[in-house]
Design an enzyme around this catalytic site. Structure first.
Site, PDB file in Angstrom:
ATOM      1  N   HIS A   1      -6.495  34.112  14.808  1.00 18.86           N
ATOM      2  CA  HIS A   1      -6.839  33.031  15.733  1.00 18.86           C
ATOM      3  C   HIS A   1      -7.683  33.526  16.893  1.00 18.86           C
ATOM      4  O   HIS A   1      -7.801  34.719  17.136  1.00 18.86           O
ATOM      5  CB  HIS A   1      -5.575  32.324  16.231  1.00 18.86           C
TER       6      HIS A   1
ATOM      7  N   CYS B   1       0.144  38.381  15.540  1.00 17.62           N
ATOM      8  CA  CYS B   1      -1.044  37.744  14.982  1.00 17.62           C
ATOM      9  C   CYS B   1      -2.276  38.617  15.195  1.00 17.62           C
ATOM     10  O   CYS B   1      -2.264  39.558  15.978  1.00 17.62           O
ATOM     11  CB  CYS B   1      -1.278  36.380  15.627  1.00 17.62           C
TER      12      CYS B   1
END
Length: 112
Positions: free
Chosen positions: A71, A87
């Site tokens: 992301h 992440c």
């Protein structure tokens, strides 16, 4: 038709986009902290969402491991560091460019 796959190298904090076995682009990334390390292994992109809000920046690509994804970020200074909860964090411009190239079901290999 390109045969895209993604390799994330945690050791040098880079995401590499490959077409077949040729690296076509590389991007700097932020990865998980020591206590919330980015998982290693083979995954696939299972969903994509523009403007997911909050710390996820301009784009979210969810991985086949629940709660993990590639992301953007609302904190560009974090790229290149051990900062996330596991992440793969990218500059917003980079994640937007990548998201336009890779379809859902793209293979993602994360290696130590």
């Amino acid at each position: 038709m390109p045969d895209y796959r993604i390799i994330v190298d945690l050791s040098d904090r880079k995401l590499h986009l490959l077409d077949g076995n040729i690296v076509t682009r590389s991007f700097p990334v932020g990865i998980g902290r020591m206590v919330t390390q980015t998982p290693t292994g083979e995954f696939t992109i299972i969903n994509k969402q523009a403007n997911p809000g909050g710390p996820f920046g301009a784009f979210w690509m969810g991985l086949s491991k629940p709660h993990y994804g590639i992301h953007g970020t609302n904190d560009p200074s974090s790229i290149g560091h051990l900062v996330s909860h596991g992440c793969i964090r990218m500059y917003n411009d980079d994640v937007l460019a990548l998201s336009k190239l890779v379809p859902i079901n793209t293979r993602v290999t994360i290696r130590p």
